[in-house]
Motif scaffolding. Sequence first.
Motif, PDB file in Angstrom:
ATOM      1  N   UNK A 107       0.804  -1.222   0.000  1.00 53.06           N
ATOM      2  CA  UNK A 107       0.000   0.000   0.000  1.00 53.06           C
ATOM      3  C   UNK A 107       0.842   1.279   0.000  1.00 53.06           C
ATOM      4  N   UNK A 108       2.121   1.169   0.284  1.00 53.72           N
ATOM      5  CA  UNK A 108       2.937   2.379   0.391  1.00 53.72           C
ATOM      6  C   UNK A 108       2.882   3.178  -0.917  1.00 53.72           C
ATOM      7  N   UNK A 109       2.538   4.476  -0.832  1.00 55.53           N
ATOM      8  CA  UNK A 109       2.510   5.271  -2.066  1.00 55.53           C
ATOM      9  C   UNK A 109       3.859   5.208  -2.782  1.00 55.53           C
ATOM     10  N   UNK A 110       3.783   5.067  -4.095  1.00 54.14           N
ATOM     11  CA  UNK A 110       5.008   4.840  -4.861  1.00 54.14           C
ATOM     12  C   UNK A 110       5.969   6.011  -4.775  1.00 54.14           C
ATOM     13  N   UNK A 111       5.441   7.243  -4.661  1.00 59.98           N
ATOM     14  CA  UNK A 111       6.367   8.375  -4.604  1.00 59.98           C
ATOM     15  C   UNK A 111       7.251   8.286  -3.366  1.00 59.98           C
ATOM     16  N   UNK A 112       6.697   7.766  -2.248  1.00 62.85           N
ATOM     17  CA  UNK A 112       7.499   7.646  -1.026  1.00 62.85           C
ATOM     18  C   UNK A 112       8.557   6.572  -1.199  1.00 62.85           C
ATOM     19  N   UNK A 113       8.130   5.370  -1.668  1.00 55.53           N
ATOM     20  CA  UNK A 113       9.099   4.285  -1.850  1.00 55.53           C
ATOM     21  C   UNK A 113      10.184   4.700  -2.833  1.00 55.53           C
ATOM     22  N   UNK A 114       9.776   5.335  -3.924  1.00 51.48           N
ATOM     23  CA  UNK A 114      10.737   5.724  -4.954  1.00 51.48           C
ATOM     24  C   UNK A 114      11.757   6.705  -4.417  1.00 51.48           C
ATOM     25  N   UNK A 115      11.267   7.747  -3.749  1.00 48.35           N
ATOM     26  CA  UNK A 115      12.172   8.762  -3.204  1.00 48.35           C
ATOM     27  C   UNK A 115      13.120   8.135  -2.186  1.00 48.35           C
TER      28      UNK A 115
ATOM     29  N   UNK B 261       7.091  17.344  -8.345  1.00 45.22           N
ATOM     30  CA  UNK B 261       7.602  18.605  -8.894  1.00 45.22           C
ATOM     31  C   UNK B 261       8.769  19.138  -8.075  1.00 45.22           C
ATOM     32  N   UNK B 262       8.646  19.060  -6.731  1.00 44.37           N
ATOM     33  CA  UNK B 262       9.761  19.520  -5.895  1.00 44.37           C
ATOM     34  C   UNK B 262      11.022  18.729  -6.225  1.00 44.37           C
ATOM     35  N   UNK B 263      10.837  17.435  -6.459  1.00 42.85           N
ATOM     36  CA  UNK B 263      12.001  16.595  -6.666  1.00 42.85           C
ATOM     37  C   UNK B 263      12.577  16.751  -8.072  1.00 42.85           C
ATOM     38  N   UNK B 264      11.727  16.606  -9.082  1.00 42.72           N
ATOM     39  CA  UNK B 264      12.250  16.558 -10.447  1.00 42.72           C
ATOM     40  C   UNK B 264      12.398  17.942 -11.069  1.00 42.72           C
ATOM     41  N   UNK B 265      11.478  18.858 -10.779  1.00 42.10           N
ATOM     42  CA  UNK B 265      11.554  20.173 -11.415  1.00 42.10           C
ATOM     43  C   UNK B 265      12.401  21.150 -10.619  1.00 42.10           C
ATOM     44  N   UNK B 266      12.183  21.200  -9.284  1.00 43.85           N
ATOM     45  CA  UNK B 266      12.961  22.157  -8.484  1.00 43.85           C
ATOM     46  C   UNK B 266      14.264  21.559  -7.958  1.00 43.85           C
ATOM     47  N   UNK B 267      14.403  20.237  -8.092  1.00 46.09           N
ATOM     48  CA  UNK B 267      15.572  19.530  -7.543  1.00 46.09           C
ATOM     49  C   UNK B 267      15.816  19.876  -6.078  1.00 46.09           C
ATOM     50  N   UNK B 268      14.748  20.075  -5.340  1.00 47.68           N
ATOM     51  CA  UNK B 268      14.892  20.352  -3.907  1.00 47.68           C
ATOM     52  C   UNK B 268      14.631  19.057  -3.146  1.00 47.68           C
ATOM     53  N   UNK B 269      15.681  18.258  -2.976  1.00 47.24           N
ATOM     54  CA  UNK B 269      15.500  16.952  -2.350  1.00 47.24           C
ATOM     55  C   UNK B 269      15.075  17.061  -0.891  1.00 47.24           C
ATOM     56  N   UNK B 270      15.647  17.968  -0.100  1.00 50.12           N
ATOM     57  CA  UNK B 270      15.218  18.059   1.307  1.00 50.12           C
ATOM     58  C   UNK B 270      13.739  18.377   1.461  1.00 50.12           C
ATOM     59  N   UNK B 271      13.209  19.322   0.674  1.00 47.86           N
ATOM     60  CA  UNK B 271      11.781  19.632   0.801  1.00 47.86           C
ATOM     61  C   UNK B 271      10.946  18.430   0.378  1.00 47.86           C
ATOM     62  N   UNK B 272      11.357  17.736  -0.703  1.00 49.39           N
ATOM     63  CA  UNK B 272      10.635  16.538  -1.135  1.00 49.39           C
ATOM     64  C   UNK B 272      10.631  15.495  -0.014  1.00 49.39           C
ATOM     65  N   UNK B 273      11.776  15.366   0.685  1.00 48.97           N
ATOM     66  CA  UNK B 273      11.852  14.403   1.796  1.00 48.97           C
ATOM     67  C   UNK B 273      10.913  14.795   2.924  1.00 48.97           C
TER      68      UNK B 273
END
Lengths: 297, 302
Positions: A107-115, B261-273
Motif C-alpha cells: 500500500x505504500x505510495x510509490x512516490x514515497x518508496x521511490x524517493x 515537482x519539488x524533486x524533479x523540477x525544483x531539484x529540492x531533495x530536502x523539501x521533497x523528503x
Amino acid sequence: MKTGFRFSTFMLWAGLIFIYAPMVILVIYSFNASRLVTVWGGWSVNWYIALLDNNQLISAVFRSLEIALYTAVAAVVLGTLAAFVLTRITRFKGRTLFGGLVTAPLVMPEVITGLSLLLLFVAMAQLLGWPAERGIVTIWIAHTTFCSSYVAVVVSARLRELDMSIEEAAMDLGARPWKVFLLITIPMIAPSLAAGGMMSFALSLDDLVLASFVSGPGSTTLPMEVFSQVRLGVKPEINAIASLILLVVSLFTFLVWFFTRRAEVRRRRAVQAAIEDAAANSGQPDPRRAGSPATVA
Amino acid sequence: MKTSKLKRYLPGGRQAVIGIPFLWLFLFFMLPFFIVLKISFAEADVAIPPYTDLVQFAEDKIDIALNLANYLLLGDDDLYFAAYFGSVKMAFISTLLCLLIGYPMAYAISVAKKETQTVLLLLIMMPTWTAILIRVYAWMGILSNNGLLNGFLQFIGVIDQPLQILNTNLAVYIGIVYSYLPFMILPLFANLVKHDQSLLEASSDLGSSRFNSFWKITVPLSKNGIIAGCMLVFIPVVGEFVIPELLGGPETLMIGKVLWQEFFNNRDWPVASALAVVMLAILIVPIVLFNRSQAKELEGRA
C-alpha cells in the motif's frame, strides 16, 4: 430473494463494461487512419508499422522486458521465503515487524518508496561506492522489493490451504526439511508460484514512478518513454503501442485461465477415477479414500 | 569434529529462511525511510547530491545541524496544506465510491457458480496487470473536449457545447475509481466467498427481510474484507501521481504531484523528503490498520 440478486448482477455487468469499454475504444482507435485522434478516418495499420522505426521505443521495450524477467525470478524466490516464514514458522523474535515489512509495500505510495530508495542508493554510493551509476540493477532492486510482497500474499494463501499432513508424513519418514520443501511443498504450490511470477512480471513492466526515481541517464523504461509522450497529449503511435500491450496481457490472462481450468478438469477426473476405483474394489463408494489422490493432484 | 564447530557459526537453515527476506526488506524498504527522515533536515545545495551534510567536523568538534526550515516551509505555505487536504479528500471520496461500486460486484461474483467465478475474477484481475498508464491514457481520449464522450453527448443532443471534463477533478475521480476498483473487489470477494450461506437461510427462515439479513449478517461478517479493500485504495491514492498528472488540471492539488515537482523540477531533495515524511505521518494509522487486517488474513485466523 430475487431483487437483491438482480441489483448486484446488474452492478457486476455495469462495472465490467466500465472497466473494459475504454480499453476496447483504445484498441479500435489505434487502427484509425487519421492523424487527428478523435476523428475517424478509416481503418489502417500505419501506426503499428511506424512503431518499428522508433528505435528509442524498441530499446525501452527490451530494457523493460529484461528488468521484468529478473524481477519475476527474484520476487518469486524472496516472496516464497517470506510466505513460508509467515505461514510455517509461527514463533520468532520480530515476527510482527516481519509481517509489517512484508505487507506494507503493498500500500505504500510509490512516490514515497521511490524517493526513499533513491536516497538510499545515493547514500550507499557515497559510503560504499556502489551503485556507481543507477540503471537496470537499481530498478530491479526497487521492483523486486514491492513485487515480492505481492508474491508473498499469493503464495501464503496457497500455503495455508495445503494439507500439512503430507509434509508431516515426509518428515516422519526421515526427510530433511529442505528436501520436504523442494520435493513436496514446492510442487504443490507450483501454480501459485507461476501466478506470482507472472504478476511480478506484469507489475514490473507497468511501473512508472519507482523507475523514474531510481533510474539513471540512459536507462529509460517503456512506461517512462510512454509517459513522456502521453504528457503532451493523445497520439496515434501511443494508441498502437498501448493496444499491443493490452493484447499481450489479455493473451497472458487467457493462458492462465486455460491452464488453471485444465488442471481443475484433470483433478476432477482423478477424483472421479479414484471413487470408481474404490467402488470397484470394495463394492461400495468410499468418498474418504477418494480424497487423498485429489489433494496430491 | 570440525564440521560441527563450523556449523555453530554458520546460520542454520531456519535463520537463513527468516534472514534472507528480512534483510532484503529491511535494507531496501525500512532503512530508506530513515534516510528520508535524515535528509528532510538537510539544506538544499547546488552539489551532487543536492543537499548539505547534517554532520560536520569543524575544529575537532562534531557539529550536528538539524535544519527545521523545510518543515517550517511546509507550515508556512498554504499550497502544501491545500495539497495534503486535497489528496486526503480525493482519496476518501474515491474509496467510498469504489466501495459502493465494488461491494455489489464482489457480492455478485461470490454467489456465482464456481466455473463462472474463475472467469469473472480473471476479468476483474486482468486490468491490474495492464499498465495503469495505458488505462488512464485511454480516458484522456474519451474525456477530452473533442473526445468520444462529448461527441456522443452532442450527437444525441443533450449538450450544445462540449463539456470540460478532462483536466478537472471529475476526470481524476473517474480515473482513480476506474484504476483502483479491482483492488477493492478482490479482497472483498476473498472475504465474501468464505461466508456460510446457512446463516442467511436461517435468518430468512426466521422472517428477516433480505436487505435486513444482508445488512445485519453479511456486512458485519465482511468487516475485514472492507478494511483491507478500503486501505488498498485509500493509502496509495493519497500519494497518487500518474492520474492527477494526466487527467487533472490546475485545480487538482495532490501531494504526490507536488512531491514529484519539488524533486524533479525544483531539484529540492530536502523539501521533497520533508513532504514524504509528513505524508507518511498522515498515513501511518491507515497503514497499521491495513497491516493488522492483513496479518490476520496471512495467519488464517480472520
